[in-house]
Design a protein around this motif. Structure first.
Motif, PDB file in Angstrom:
ATOM      1  N   MET A 161     -72.211  30.391 -25.315  1.00 10.95           N
ATOM      2  CA  MET A 161     -71.193  29.771 -26.161  1.00 10.95           C
ATOM      3  C   MET A 161     -71.461  28.265 -26.250  1.00 10.95           C
ATOM      4  O   MET A 161     -71.652  27.597 -25.242  1.00 10.95           O
ATOM      5  CB  MET A 161     -69.808  30.019 -25.579  1.00 10.95           C
ATOM      6  CG  MET A 161     -68.678  29.466 -26.413  1.00 10.95           C
ATOM      7  SD  MET A 161     -67.059  29.809 -25.705  1.00 10.95           S
ATOM      8  CE  MET A 161     -67.031  31.597 -25.770  1.00 10.95           C
ATOM      9  N   THR A 162     -71.499  27.748 -27.470  1.00 10.13           N
ATOM     10  CA  THR A 162     -71.764  26.332 -27.670  1.00 10.13           C
ATOM     11  C   THR A 162     -70.469  25.540 -27.658  1.00 10.13           C
ATOM     12  O   THR A 162     -69.369  26.087 -27.677  1.00 10.13           O
ATOM     13  CB  THR A 162     -72.470  26.113 -29.014  1.00 10.13           C
ATOM     14  OG1 THR A 162     -71.559  26.457 -30.071  1.00 10.13           O
ATOM     15  CG2 THR A 162     -73.716  26.996 -29.133  1.00 10.13           C
ATOM     16  N   ARG A 163     -70.614  24.217 -27.668  1.00  7.90           N
ATOM     17  CA  ARG A 163     -69.434  23.361 -27.703  1.00  7.90           C
ATOM     18  C   ARG A 163     -68.652  23.543 -28.997  1.00  7.90           C
ATOM     19  O   ARG A 163     -67.440  23.374 -29.027  1.00  7.90           O
ATOM     20  CB  ARG A 163     -69.846  21.895 -27.539  1.00  7.90           C
ATOM     21  CG  ARG A 163     -70.297  21.567 -26.120  1.00  7.90           C
ATOM     22  CD  ARG A 163     -70.598  20.101 -25.969  1.00  7.90           C
ATOM     23  NE  ARG A 163     -71.824  19.721 -26.647  1.00  7.90           N
ATOM     24  CZ  ARG A 163     -72.320  18.486 -26.656  1.00  7.90           C
ATOM     25  NH1 ARG A 163     -71.666  17.511 -26.053  1.00  7.90           N
ATOM     26  NH2 ARG A 163     -73.446  18.216 -27.271  1.00  7.90           N
ATOM     27  N   GLU A 164     -69.373  23.927 -30.074  1.00  9.46           N
ATOM     28  CA  GLU A 164     -68.695  24.139 -31.351  1.00  9.46           C
ATOM     29  C   GLU A 164     -67.865  25.417 -31.356  1.00  9.46           C
ATOM     30  O   GLU A 164     -66.838  25.491 -32.032  1.00  9.46           O
ATOM     31  CB  GLU A 164     -69.717  24.219 -32.501  1.00  9.46           C
ATOM     32  CG  GLU A 164     -70.488  22.937 -32.745  1.00  9.46           C
ATOM     33  CD  GLU A 164     -71.845  22.950 -32.058  1.00  9.46           C
ATOM     34  OE1 GLU A 164     -72.864  22.831 -32.735  1.00  9.46           O
ATOM     35  OE2 GLU A 164     -71.863  23.096 -30.826  1.00  9.46           O
ATOM     36  N   THR A 165     -68.318  26.434 -30.653  1.00 13.06           N
ATOM     37  CA  THR A 165     -67.674  27.743 -30.743  1.00 13.06           C
ATOM     38  C   THR A 165     -66.766  28.040 -29.555  1.00 13.06           C
ATOM     39  O   THR A 165     -66.129  29.094 -29.531  1.00 13.06           O
ATOM     40  CB  THR A 165     -68.730  28.851 -30.854  1.00 13.06           C
ATOM     41  OG1 THR A 165     -69.583  28.814 -29.690  1.00 13.06           O
ATOM     42  CG2 THR A 165     -69.578  28.669 -32.107  1.00 13.06           C
ATOM     43  N   TRP A 166     -66.675  27.120 -28.581  1.00 12.58           N
ATOM     44  CA  TRP A 166     -65.787  27.353 -27.437  1.00 12.58           C
ATOM     45  C   TRP A 166     -64.342  27.423 -27.900  1.00 12.58           C
ATOM     46  O   TRP A 166     -63.870  26.616 -28.700  1.00 12.58           O
ATOM     47  CB  TRP A 166     -65.934  26.220 -26.416  1.00 12.58           C
ATOM     48  CG  TRP A 166     -64.932  26.347 -25.295  1.00 12.58           C
ATOM     49  CD1 TRP A 166     -65.055  27.090 -24.169  1.00 12.58           C
ATOM     50  CD2 TRP A 166     -63.641  25.712 -25.227  1.00 12.58           C
ATOM     51  NE1 TRP A 166     -63.922  26.957 -23.389  1.00 12.58           N
ATOM     52  CE2 TRP A 166     -63.040  26.135 -24.006  1.00 12.58           C
ATOM     53  CE3 TRP A 166     -62.940  24.844 -26.058  1.00 12.58           C
ATOM     54  CZ2 TRP A 166     -61.770  25.698 -23.616  1.00 12.58           C
ATOM     55  CZ3 TRP A 166     -61.679  24.429 -25.671  1.00 12.58           C
ATOM     56  CH2 TRP A 166     -61.113  24.850 -24.460  1.00 12.58           C
TER      57      TRP A 166
END
Length: 292
Positions: A1-6
């Motif tokens: 999970m990326t910072r954008e999709t957290w």
């Protein structure tokens, strides 16, 4: 999970549904009567992360990542992201999930979209909560804070991209024309990264946001307000930040009177009442739902 999709785990597990306009990701938790949340521009389901746990014991809380610039999955090419298009998207979402007797809760420009959706597609909406958002007296984008620049920049892809570059610096997150007049207190950095990084790093997401903000106009909210006034015979609550600096309280007072709706204020909060005062927001909505 990326910072954008957290997304905050309190929102419930991530699910995805494919609609005619493209894929939509959402989170849900709880059971029984359905609350569907509609956030505004350049935020996502994380805006509800503090509020949802306070309501989930008595309600099925559905927090959606709408395609407004901070969403995780780009829409289909050519998707209509104008206000009527977003309203259609909301209606399609309710249809595909077969959600009936829904309480639609909209904040900031999400409240504007919720008004258009309730006016256009009222069959699945049983109650409407407008939480510090556009009224017929407001411009869209709202004038206070200089948010009108967002629509102006959206006319040109390069200008739109350039406008958001300062958001790479956390110091800019508290400026009046970013998030400083929307949240009274600083928003958690992890949440803020989920808001700003998609528009900074993902061209397809940035293009969706550009298409959405470039199409807004007070014409849509004023037309929706007139239809709601004339034919929406279901309960409406205006849950307003007592210290709102973007959507004036006196606008809410006039709109509540025109709709025959109830107005309740939330103290010590700006527009993002679910961020600044989640307990007071939950109590305001919960007490109203118990009698609506």
């Amino acid at each position: 999970m990326t910072r954008e999709t957290w997304r905050d785990p309190r929102l419930g597990p991530a699910r995805e549904v494919r609609l005619p306009a493209g894929p939509i990701r959402y989170h849900e938790v709880g059971h029984a009567p359905v609350l569907v949340f509609v956030h505004g521009y350049l935020v996502n389901a994380n805006i509800w992360r503090k509020l949802v746990p306070l309501l989930a014991d008595g309600y099925r809380c559905v927090a959606v990542d709408w395609p407004l610039g901070s969403h995780p999955v780009p829409m289909a090419p050519g998707a209509d992201l104008s206000p009527p298009g977003i309203a259609q998207l909301i209606g399609d979402f309710l249809d595909v999930l077969a959600l009936d007797d829904v309480t639609l809760i909209g904040n900031d420009s999400g409240g504007a979209y919720a008004q258009v959706a309730a006016a256009d597609r009222p069959e699945r909406v049983a109650r409407l909560v407008l939480n510090s958002c556009e009224t017929p007296d407001c411009s869209w984008p709202p004038g206070p804070g200089g948010f009108g620049l967002l629509k102006a920049a959206a006319r040109h892809p390069a200008a739109h991209r350039l406008l958001y570059q300062p958001l790479r610096l956390p110091l800019t997150w508290r400026l009046p024309n970013t998030y400083g007049w929307l949240a009274k207190r600083p928003i958690d950095a992890q949440v803020m990264r989920s808001y700003v990084r998609p528009v900074l790093t993902r061209p397809a997401i940035r293009n969706d946001g550009r298409n959405a903000i470039g199409a807004v106009s007070p014409h849509f909210t004023r037309a929706a307000a007139e239809r709601l006034r004339r034919s929406f015979d279901k309960p409406v609550l205006l849950a307003w930040a007592a210290e709102d600096r973007v959507f004036p309280l006196d606008h809410a007072e006039r709109y509540a009177a025109a709709l025959g709706a109830e107005l309740r204020t939330i103290a010590d909060a700006y527009t993002y009442t679910a961020e600044d005062q989640p307990e007071r927001t939950a109590r305001t909505i919960g007490e109203w739902l118990a009698t609506a």
